[in-house]
Motif scaffolding. Structure first.
Motif, short mmCIF file in Angstrom:
data_model
loop_
_atom_site.label_atom_id
_atom_site.label_comp_id
_atom_site.label_asym_id
_atom_site.label_seq_id
_atom_site.Cartn_x
_atom_site.Cartn_y
_atom_site.Cartn_z
N LEU A 144 0.82 -1.20 0.00
CA LEU A 144 0.00 0.00 0.00
C LEU A 144 0.86 1.26 0.00
O LEU A 144 0.57 2.22 -0.72
N VAL A 145 1.93 1.26 0.78
CA VAL A 145 2.84 2.40 0.80
C VAL A 145 3.40 2.65 -0.60
O VAL A 145 3.47 3.79 -1.08
N GLN A 146 3.78 1.58 -1.29
CA GLN A 146 4.35 1.72 -2.63
C GLN A 146 3.31 2.22 -3.63
O GLN A 146 3.60 3.08 -4.47
N VAL A 147 2.09 1.69 -3.54
CA VAL A 147 1.04 2.12 -4.47
C VAL A 147 0.68 3.58 -4.23
O VAL A 147 0.53 4.37 -5.18
N ARG A 148 0.57 3.97 -2.97
CA ARG A 148 0.24 5.38 -2.69
C ARG A 148 1.37 6.30 -3.15
O ARG A 148 1.11 7.42 -3.61
N ALA A 149 2.61 5.84 -3.06
CA ALA A 149 3.73 6.64 -3.55
C ALA A 149 3.66 6.79 -5.06
O ALA A 149 3.94 7.88 -5.60
N ARG A 150 3.27 5.73 -5.76
CA ARG A 150 3.11 5.81 -7.21
C ARG A 150 2.00 6.78 -7.59
O ARG A 150 2.15 7.58 -8.52
N ILE A 151 0.91 6.73 -6.86
CA ILE A 151 -0.20 7.65 -7.13
C ILE A 151 0.23 9.09 -6.89
O ILE A 151 -0.05 9.99 -7.69
N ALA A 152 0.93 9.32 -5.79
CA ALA A 152 1.39 10.68 -5.47
C ALA A 152 2.34 11.19 -6.53
O ALA A 152 2.26 12.36 -6.95
N ALA A 153 3.27 10.34 -6.97
CA ALA A 153 4.23 10.76 -8.01
C ALA A 153 3.52 11.05 -9.33
O ALA A 153 3.85 12.01 -10.03
N ALA A 154 2.55 10.20 -9.67
CA ALA A 154 1.81 10.41 -10.91
C ALA A 154 1.01 11.71 -10.86
O ALA A 154 0.92 12.45 -11.84
N CYS A 155 0.42 11.97 -9.70
CA CYS A 155 -0.34 13.22 -9.54
C CYS A 155 0.58 14.43 -9.63
O CYS A 155 0.22 15.45 -10.26
N ALA A 156 1.75 14.33 -9.03
CA ALA A 156 2.71 15.44 -9.10
C ALA A 156 3.10 15.70 -10.55
O ALA A 156 3.19 16.87 -10.99
#
Length: 234
Positions: free
Chosen positions: A13-25
């Motif tokens: 979950l930490v990794q997926v949320r990091a991917r989402i945050a990076a994609a949003c950025a």
């Protein structure tokens, strides 16, 4: 004490949320604009409970035969069940009893079945519904083809038992993800012009969520990146 499986899902979950945050950025968006829908098909109810304990309350399922008993077993009113697979009309009566949203409405006949089922179930509020779009106009893979998307959307919007939320699609296997999601974004824009409240775009899975977010996805449907590729239970 946290069990090993919860720890595993938590790390994922930490990794997926990091991917989402990076994609949003990268897209100039806020992560708050994107809802993570954890797709738990073939995994046990206990994994849904683990996800809820970790703060994930939007759960996606593909088959009513599995989703219905799983929703009953979980029994957590905080969990929002999203039906994301192809839906047979004869399963509508079951799905409306536990689902918060159906992402895969792709025909006028299915709209009628869901309306009838929702009325008979006496739901306390409307069922959220999204039009599944066939991006390559292949009628055999599910999704409304060109010319039908607007008709299905209008039929959903016309019923007080349903609430039109937006559109959903799966990128065809032989398409570049950016091409698929750019087309979906254009279709979503046309739907929003006619139905301003239909702002959801359900797009992107474990392997292509970055592209989907770049093109405006509001709901990413993630399974293996969260739950792993281990042999599923149940």
């Amino acid at each position: 004490m946290v069990d090993a499986r919860t720890e595993e899902i938590g790390r994922n979950l930490v990794q997926v949320r990091a991917r989402i945050a990076a994609a949003c950025a990268a897209a100039g968006r806020s992560p708050d604009e994107v809802t993570l829908v954890a797709v738990t098909k073939t995994y046990p109810a206990r994994d849904v409970t683990r996800l809820a304990e970790l703060g994930v309350h939007d759960v996606g399922e593909n088959r009513d035969q599995e989703a219905g008993p799983k929703a009953e077993a979980v029994g957590d009113p905080a969990v929002r069940w999203h039906f994301v697979g192809q839906l047979q009309r004869n399963k509508a009566r079951s799905v409306v009893r536990y689902a918060s949203a159906v992402h895969s409405v792709d025909s006028l006949r299915l709209v009628d079945a869901l309306v009838d089922a929702a009325v008979k179930a006496e739901r306390p509020g409307p069922l959220d519904a999204l039009v599944q779009v066939s991006l390559d106009d292949d009628e055999h893979r599910g999704g409304a083809v060109t010319g039908m998307v607007e008709q299905v959307a209008a039929a959903i919007a016309a019923s007080p038992s349903l609430r039109l939320r937006g559109v959903m699609a799966v990128a065809p296997l032989d398409w570049e993800a950016d091409d698929a999601f750019a087309r979906l974004a254009a279709i979503a824009g046309r739907i929003r012009q006619r139905f301003p409240d239909a702002g959801w775009i359900s797009a992107g899975m474990s392997n292509d969520l970055e592209s989907a977010i770049l093109h405006g996805s509001t709901h990413v449907r993630v399974g293996s990146a969260l739950l792993g590729n281990r042999t599923p239970l149940g």
